[in-house]
Design a protein around this motif. Sequence first.
Motif, PDB file in Angstrom:
ATOM      1  N   LEU A 103      -7.040   7.015  10.822  1.00 34.25           N
ATOM      2  CA  LEU A 103      -6.023   8.050  10.985  1.00 34.25           C
ATOM      3  C   LEU A 103      -6.391   8.991  12.130  1.00 34.25           C
ATOM      4  O   LEU A 103      -5.503   9.463  12.868  1.00 34.25           O
ATOM      5  N   TYR A 148      -5.375   7.252  15.302  1.00 33.84           N
ATOM      6  CA  TYR A 148      -3.906   7.322  15.418  1.00 33.84           C
ATOM      7  C   TYR A 148      -3.464   8.713  15.864  1.00 33.84           C
ATOM      8  O   TYR A 148      -2.610   8.856  16.752  1.00 33.84           O
ATOM      9  N   GLY A 193       0.804  -1.218   0.000  1.00 34.22           N
ATOM     10  CA  GLY A 193       0.000   0.000   0.000  1.00 34.22           C
ATOM     11  C   GLY A 193       0.833   1.263   0.000  1.00 34.22           C
ATOM     12  O   GLY A 193       0.511   2.234  -0.703  1.00 34.22           O
ATOM     13  N   ILE A 194       1.941   1.275   0.760  1.00 37.34           N
ATOM     14  CA  ILE A 194       2.776   2.469   0.834  1.00 37.34           C
ATOM     15  C   ILE A 194       3.428   2.760  -0.505  1.00 37.34           C
ATOM     16  O   ILE A 194       3.507   3.922  -0.939  1.00 37.34           O
ATOM     17  N   PHE A 253      -5.970   2.991   6.397  1.00 40.04           N
ATOM     18  CA  PHE A 253      -5.106   3.809   7.248  1.00 40.04           C
ATOM     19  C   PHE A 253      -3.828   4.251   6.543  1.00 40.04           C
ATOM     20  O   PHE A 253      -3.591   5.455   6.370  1.00 40.04           O
ATOM     21  N   ASP A 254      -2.995   3.289   6.151  1.00 36.95           N
ATOM     22  CA  ASP A 254      -1.668   3.664   5.642  1.00 36.95           C
ATOM     23  C   ASP A 254      -1.733   4.504   4.377  1.00 36.95           C
ATOM     24  O   ASP A 254      -0.960   5.446   4.209  1.00 36.95           O
ATOM     25  N   GLN A 255      -2.706   4.199   3.493  1.00 37.31           N
ATOM     26  CA  GLN A 255      -2.839   5.007   2.280  1.00 37.31           C
ATOM     27  C   GLN A 255      -3.276   6.429   2.612  1.00 37.31           C
ATOM     28  O   GLN A 255      -2.806   7.394   2.014  1.00 37.31           O
ATOM     29  N   ASN A 256      -4.187   6.568   3.568  1.00 38.37           N
ATOM     30  CA  ASN A 256      -4.643   7.886   3.991  1.00 38.37           C
ATOM     31  C   ASN A 256      -3.506   8.684   4.619  1.00 38.37           C
ATOM     32  O   ASN A 256      -3.322   9.877   4.342  1.00 38.37           O
ATOM     33  N   LEU A 257      -2.724   8.034   5.468  1.00 42.46           N
ATOM     34  CA  LEU A 257      -1.602   8.695   6.126  1.00 42.46           C
ATOM     35  C   LEU A 257      -0.548   9.146   5.120  1.00 42.46           C
ATOM     36  O   LEU A 257      -0.034  10.270   5.198  1.00 42.46           O
ATOM     37  N   SER A 258      -0.253   8.312   4.158  1.00 45.42           N
ATOM     38  CA  SER A 258       0.827   8.618   3.214  1.00 45.42           C
ATOM     39  C   SER A 258       0.397   9.564   2.101  1.00 45.42           C
ATOM     40  O   SER A 258       1.184  10.398   1.660  1.00 45.42           O
TER      41      SER A 258
END
Length: 283
Positions: free
Chosen positions: A236, A239, A113-114, A216-221
């Motif tokens: 997010l 977090y 995902g990242i 989560f990770d896609q939204n954060l990045s």
Amino acid sequence: MEKAIKRYWPVFVLPTLIAFIIGFVWPFIWGTGLSFCKFTTVKNVQFAGLSNYKMILMDDTFTHAFWFTAAFTVVSTVLVNVLAFAIALLLTRGMRGTNAFRTIFFLPNLIGGIVLVYIWQILLNGILTNLGKPLLALDATYGFWGLIILMCWQQIGYMMIIYIAGLQNVPGDLLEAAAIDGATGAQALFKVKLPMVMPSITICSFLTLTNSFKLFDQNLSLTAGEPAKASQMLALNIYDTFYQRSGAQWKGIGQAKAVVFFLLVIVIALIQLYFTRRKEVQQ
């Protein structure tokens, strides 16, 4: 041999059961308990009752994140499933190069995902505003559709494989009977194929809905919640509450948000399963 397996099956189940209890059940119970407390570490805990849950109701960022996530989930679930099913229909018609197309569509699902995020971040943020800021950080609408594009690109190939398996299991004699009765292509699709692939629709809807809701990770990045947390999704937001805000009360509030988030995902997933499985029973 079969009798020995039946006799000693607890020996084979026990290691997995212990790992499940240690890795999931106990942390979940402990985390639920912490949602009623103020704490800085798990050894410095002060009972706070329902105050953490009351704070959630007064937290505008959590409310906004919920509606943003809900809108994202609806749009991404519909788009991913409609496009994946349409591609599956095309690739089950015996056209040349089918295997190559299946591989190409499925490849994004194999990429982390990242990595996918940074690929699309370069593409989408390549368009700069007059202010010199990246497009995704300027408006939550751009961030929303950026996440939709990313989700579709990553998930469509996987759902396509499930739909292809479902379409290939549709009995040929049903389609032949429909053709003999004069059914058009659209009628055969809606009266024969769709009802027969309802189990696949149930699975794909469940996967896309839950994956979208807990993104989560896609939204954060990709957006990091910018601008001003306007593109922040629920995971997010939790977090951010737990790790980015200082003070014992925020740890407890973040934990309470996580419990509410868990319950929301469970309830929404069960509702979706209930309605789609009802369609399966009616066939």
